[in-house]
Design an enzyme around this catalytic site. Structure first.
Site, mmCIF file in Angstrom:
data_model
loop_
_atom_site.group_PDB
_atom_site.id
_atom_site.type_symbol
_atom_site.label_atom_id
_atom_site.label_comp_id
_atom_site.label_asym_id
_atom_site.label_seq_id
_atom_site.Cartn_x
_atom_site.Cartn_y
_atom_site.Cartn_z
ATOM 1 N N GLY D 25 0.818 -1.215 0.000
ATOM 2 C CA GLY D 25 0.000 0.000 0.000
ATOM 3 C C GLY D 25 0.850 1.263 0.000
ATOM 4 O O GLY D 25 2.083 1.214 0.081
ATOM 5 N N CYS D 159 -5.025 11.776 8.276
ATOM 6 C CA CYS D 159 -4.228 12.819 7.640
ATOM 7 C C CYS D 159 -4.926 14.178 7.707
ATOM 8 O O CYS D 159 -4.311 15.182 8.062
ATOM 9 C CB CYS D 159 -3.902 12.451 6.192
ATOM 10 S SG CYS D 159 -5.262 11.704 5.296
#
Ligand SMILES: NC(=O)c1ccc[n+]([C@@H]2O[C@H](COP(=O)([O-])OP(=O)(O)OC[C@H]3O[C@@H](n4cnc5c(N)ncnc54)[C@H](OP(=O)(O)O)[C@@H]3O)[C@@H](O)[C@H]2O)c1
Ligand SMILES: NC(=O)c1ccc[n+]([C@@H]2O[C@H](COP(=O)([O-])OP(=O)(O)OC[C@H]3O[C@@H](n4cnc5c(N)ncnc54)[C@H](OP(=O)(O)O)[C@@H]3O)[C@@H](O)[C@H]2O)c1
Ligand SMILES: NC(=O)c1ccc[n+]([C@@H]2O[C@H](COP(=O)([O-])OP(=O)(O)OC[C@H]3O[C@@H](n4cnc5c(N)ncnc54)[C@H](OP(=O)(O)O)[C@@H]3O)[C@@H](O)[C@H]2O)c1
Ligand SMILES: NC(=O)c1ccc[n+]([C@@H]2O[C@H](COP(=O)([O-])OP(=O)(O)OC[C@H]3O[C@@H](n4cnc5c(N)ncnc54)[C@H](OP(=O)(O)O)[C@@H]3O)[C@@H](O)[C@H]2O)c1
Ligand SMILES: [Zn+2]
Ligand SMILES: [Zn+2]
Lengths: 359, 62, 359, 359, 359, 62
Positions: D25, D159
């Site tokens: 990923g 994030c």
């Protein structure tokens, strides 16, 4: 043919001569593109000081098929309609000359957008020809259609102001928002063509690529326009992002009274269902569920959409336009079409592309 | 006279407007509203009843 | 109206019904966009298996104004012209059904491009309906105009092959290049829409952004097309670059005999001066001195240009098209216009945008 | 070496074995990149189900120099620290196995970020291992440094939440904002790597290029995190823009009492002057006057800045991070460094590039 | 410490003072970035005429952590190593002053790259200090490692020349190519940082975005460098594409005698297997199968790869570098490392990012 | 009759074709050819003589 013949012009065979002052610029080029394909205009002059006598296609490669050379703005041809696409401050100095050369003047700068001289003192450096301000009509038909027919001084709106006004106007009209409502935050994202053809170091490709850059954190002059025409004071912030064309306004508003999604649909459908250029894009499936600049790139369309955030008693409104068309040259031509009694969509039929990258 | 290729009429569940759907819609099918673009599920056919479809957010990951 | 009425069609009131098979795809969407604005076509069907019954605007946001829903490709409507924009291999299987439904079939895939079945054995996996190959006409009017009128099976060219053929054909016609000449290197740069709507991992935005990626280092199938139609064997390499629309071919050729710049101008002017969509862009001033995909994005134009490299006895030829228009859907409509006797530029008048980012 | 040896680790010769679950990923690759250059970690395993036995460099071309192959997540090696970079829901199921394999677990998903199981019921689909929630520490040292030393379950922040928390925390700490203050609007712009390596149709290059796309108009789950850790309810909207790395949060806040620019500088300097990764960028000259994702791309830096809008009684706060580093993998390693008593900046020294495009 | 102490320097505690002339420029900034992280250099001066006395971080936001201000290039500090990153023509005028200030001069411009004054007459406008040409050593260790130790005038290669030389050198060394072989076509694609910080209209974001633009169709000066160092005359064409960093050279060559893929692997492995910065990427799986600029962005790596095209008796060689590092500042530091006897990779360890957009 | 706004005619130095230039061109002026786009310098006026202008490559740096 003069503006007062406008009534006759609804037939498709009306024909107006036009000139574009500032023809090397971005919006000047866009005007030339639109007018070249417009059935009722014939462009007889495009001015440039820096590219005098050069072909128009040298500056605008999409206009290589146009048999036209730039000429000096000091020798204005006599035309029906003069479009001016010069930096702020030029047309307020030149407006007398413009009217000597033309019956109708359409100005894309900020010079005739605000209704009062005092606002130019507050937000700009004053005004050189305040006597024209009352005569000027704001070009955006969705806002000002009823006052445009017969107008002979038409002031194109600011691109970011246009995106914001189109997004919020239905809420103002429905009374969801008024000057007493709480905070209205407008967070705008724009492409690099907003800076015009003469960009400096911050506009160079290496520095400007891939950015999310606050370029007007506060105090953007378009606040004045929005307040003047919506009656709302907005908290306005503009970011540069990596696209060339496009302005996207996200408006975060907090209505005093709860609204439902059905209310919002009613408000926006009421405002825009009959508008030839407006689309409501609000949820749904697929990739394009909300307004996006690239869906309208190259077109005179505006997309608006909304979403409810009940937990925060918030309504989020999205509005997307192409700053070069709906946000300037297209709006100017649309306004001129209405003023002259031409079909509203004349010259503005392009529907855009898919897929399209960063137009 | 209606044929099986004539569009069928239904009420948009969000705006209440009358909308046209293809003649061959089936119960359970997801179809987008021509007015709002919203994805609607066909709940029944005679009359056609539509409901907002549950949103699929597969492509909108974090 | 059938194809044999074509002679009458030169008047602008000819009207043909059309269907698009593969309407959710990129070139299918482009066909729908062009046909929607084409004065002589009325689209009655767009097929999709995956989006059956959904509005066309859900897939293609620029077509939200179109009142059309996708339908099943197994239920083809009876139309004058059927356009097929499916992956390679589909239309060679379906062509009988296509002709049951339509008088004229325009296929955008590779299935009917090559003149002989043997070439499909060599470059593809053979052919399911070789009996149609002779009947098919290559769609590109600049190459094949004389054979198109009345054709009822029209095969759209490959996008990279089209760019190359347009660039080199004038040199072949003038005898500057022939099958005996030395190396012909064709170095191609293409946008991501060439991969179609169904791209995989390599087409995701994070992986595909900002690339210069050799994606067909050697052995690209378009070599076969180029050889078949230009009689030249070319050394072909294709790179993916960061744009969505566009194919740019740089052809490095080494003529046996010296040519002058005037010779080149004569060759290219001779070939293209009367072509409605071709432009020679070769030197000059300003920013756009040679062919560029973004100068033609969204249009059916092709730009070609050249430069001499006497030190290496080389001629460099640049050719730029939009793969979605001149390289596929636009070429298909252009070819159909010629086949049906319609005005060549009908539906293809869009002249493009400036500035424009990565269209 | 186990976590309780952390005290010894401040010397640069401490050495921990590490594994990365979810190594194909995007954040998994970033972890591998950081750990490969980290003086105190030795990566012994990277897992993948889809690329089992393939080299790590096949997925991540920047790691071609790494002599490591992916292995099966069902066969976890015994290590000091296990980093998990799997989609939400995986690590809450696997956490017992993780602790069988490792002394310390650092999870990058949302699975252990929120302090209470009830919040997972409200914002997610519940929690499979709620008994671990109390044990978990939020990884962001700027928020939670005092609780990290010795922690053995570390939860990397979201994030967008990280960008927001870093932007607003100084105002909360100074009392400029609290839960009673009026609207807090957070308008976020993010790059395509936020979607992870497995993106679908909306993430393809043709569709995702050049966008300003509302992708979480309202109800983004990171609101929960922000509220949990700042005590503020925020009106949150996230837009996808054309970059790969980066998250930029523009926070529009309306303090009850007037603040001056000096107050703001004091607040932010007080909060961040000693932070190794935080920079205050607020006005000044040149091209880069406010926080920008591309200024911090590839680094573990966070930039924050602010501007006053007295007319609207507004403070605008800008915050920019790289979602792959400060917003996930970098934050995870930073948190682990603090937990293990390592130098905070170990492995995170890269300072970024200039110029840089759309990183 | 002077260059003749180089032998001692292999230990990591050697320390050199350095200055960078042209510190506001793109390669000057890159030098400052690399030197700031280099264990053996201490930067004591960075010059600028236009930003005299400003902080370095104002020009280069990634260097905000650096406590250094620009100073006047007329007041050169006395240092061990002076790096000059000025436009062509400056250092040939200043070289005497440079050597008054420094023991070792590393020049990034073209001024000392070519071996003979006659070549400057042919390709440039002559040379002001031809007496230095013999003393100068080409910086690229893969080409010139044996002559670098102890060199005190080091000439960084051209970025496009470097990409080409790295791609073709193994074929020249193996005798696959020599000056008698037929055509060598080199088709280059470059990012916007090649133009330096002072770009004009063609480098503005709206005009430069999304391009495939022939910017040096023929006659590029790097041909001279390639011929001088490879002994091959190449047909060279350079295109601008939409990235900021990166140069990618596709070399189409036609060996006289057939070569096999095994021959090619042998040649490239022989040349580069022991090179610390070179990688052979040639086929294989996943997304990144051939050299790509974005795989090496920000690093000093060079990627090379190849493919056979037996039908055309062609070998295609791909070569990708970051023009700012391997193509200029990184190469300069690498060359200086070799010259001074420092570890080759000192300061150049950054391995790059994945995913990364258009870096 | 010619007026001072009528275009003047000249020979394109590259293709030899007759091209139209604005009436007010001056000696020394650079003007682009409508046929080839090449920048041409006006060498003399009566008759108009044109020459290929030296290429300015300012924006095409390396
Ligand atoms: N760009 C947008 O998105 C946008 C949107 C809405 C409104 N506007 C407004 O539209 C106007 C034009 O913007 P733009 O982006 O097109 O700017 P631009 O690209 O910089 O073009 C300005 C043009 O004006 C000409 N010009 C400059 N000073 C002049 C003078 N004193 N007299 C005559 N001509 C002069 C320039 O050509 P020469 O120097 O060759 O004469 C150039 O053609 C501005 O007022 C702007 O605020 C722009
Ligand atoms: N993209 C270009 O630049 C370009 C240029 C020149 C030529 N071409 C050629 O044009 C053709 C289409 O390319 P594209 O890029 O538009 O591809 P695309 O975006 O992948 O679209 C393919 C379309 O075909 C449909 N389809 C797939 N298999 C089908 C089947 N078995 N029966 C019926 N419909 C089927 C798909 O829709 P459903 O799955 O929903 O039915 C989709 O609408 C290809 O042959 C390609 O080589 C493309
Ligand atoms: N991307 C960001 O910016 C970001 C920022 C902050 C936090 N996060 C969080 O970090 C996590 C990873 O995000 P990402 O963007 O790196 O996602 P990603 O690119 O999709 O990678 C997910 C990885 O997990 C593996 N995986 C998937 N299901 C698994 C399972 N059941 N068991 C074991 N391995 C499994 C996948 O590999 P195989 O299928 O080959 O096993 C892949 O390596 C997510 O929870 C995300 O919310 C991401
Ligand atoms: N960009 C690349 O990819 C690349 C690759 C290989 C080689 N090169 C070569 O490297 C050199 C620098 O390129 P660049 O791209 O970094 O250029 P740049 O960004 O334009 O920078 C040039 C620098 O030189 C300074 N300068 C200009 N004239 C000067 C003078 N007369 N005296 C002292 N300083 C002067 C400028 O600063 P002030 O004006 O503030 O003094 C500026 O800092 C060029 O020779 C170029 O060919 C560049
Ligand atoms: Zn991009
Ligand atoms: Zn870009």
């Amino acid at each position: 043919m003069s503006a007062d013949d406008a009534a006759d012009a609804a037939t498709s065979d009306a024909s107006y001569t036009a000139s574009v002052v500032g023809g090397t610029g971005f919006t000047g080029g866009e005007l030339l593109r639109i007018l070249a394909g417009h059935p009722n205009f014939e462009v007889v002059q495009a001015t440039s000081r820096s590219a005098d006598n050069m072909t128009v296609g040298r500056s605008h490669p999409n206009l290589r098929g146009l048999d036209l050379r730039f000429s000096d703005p000091d020798d204005l041809a006599s035309v029906d309609v003069l479009f001016s696409a010069t930096p702020h401050g030029v047309s307020m100095e030149q407006v007398d000359e413009y009217f000597e050369a033309a019956d109708t003047v359409v100005d894309l700068s900020a010079d005739f957008r605000l209704p009062e001289a005092a606002l130019y003192d507050e937000w700009y450096d004053g005004h050189a020809s305040p006597e024209y301000l009352e005569r000027a009509e704001y070009a955006l038909p969705e806002l000002n259609r009823e006052n445009l027919p017969g107008a002979d001084l038409i002031a194109g709106g600011g691109c970011n102001a246009t995106a914001t006004i189109l997004g919020l106007k239905p809420l103002v009209d429905e009374g969801v928002l008024d000057s007493e409502t709480g905070e209205v935050v407008v967070d705008v994202k724009v492409g690099s063509s907003e800076g015009g053809a003469g960009g400096g170091a911050a506009s160079s490709h290496p520095e400007r690529s891939g950015v999310v850059r606050p370029y007007a954190p506060t105090g953007h002059r378009h606040e004045a326009e929005i307040e003047a025409y919506l009656g709302l004071s907005v908290s306005f912030t503009v970011h540069a992002v990596d696209m060339v064309r496009g302005a996207s306004a996200t408006c975060h508003v907090f209505p005093d009274d709860p609204v439902s999604k059905a209310d919002l649909w009613t408000a926006y459908r009421g405002a825009y269902a009959d508008e030839p250029f407006m689309r409501i894009v609000s949820g749904g499936g697929g990739v394009y569920r909300y307004p996006e600049p690239k869906s309208v790139a190259g077109t005179n369309h505006g997309e608006v959409g909304f979403e409810l955030d009940p937990g925060n008693r918030r309504v989020v409104v999205f509005s997307a336009i192409d700053n070069m068309t709906k946000g300037s040259a297209g709006q100017a031509v649309h306004g001129a079409n209405v003023a002259l009694g031409l079909p509203e969509t004349a010259g503005l039929e392009f529907e855009g592309l898919h897929p399209v990258g960063s137009p | 006279m209606t044929t099986d290729t004539d569009p069928v009429l239904a009420e948009d569940p969000i705006t209440g407007e009358e909308i046209e759907l293809p003649a061959d819609v089936e119960v359970g099918e997801i179809i987008d509203s021509p007015v709002t673009g919203t994805e609607l599920e066909v709940i029944s056919l005679d009359p056609v009843v539509l409901e907002e479809a549950p949103e699929l957010e597969e492509d909108w990951g974090e």
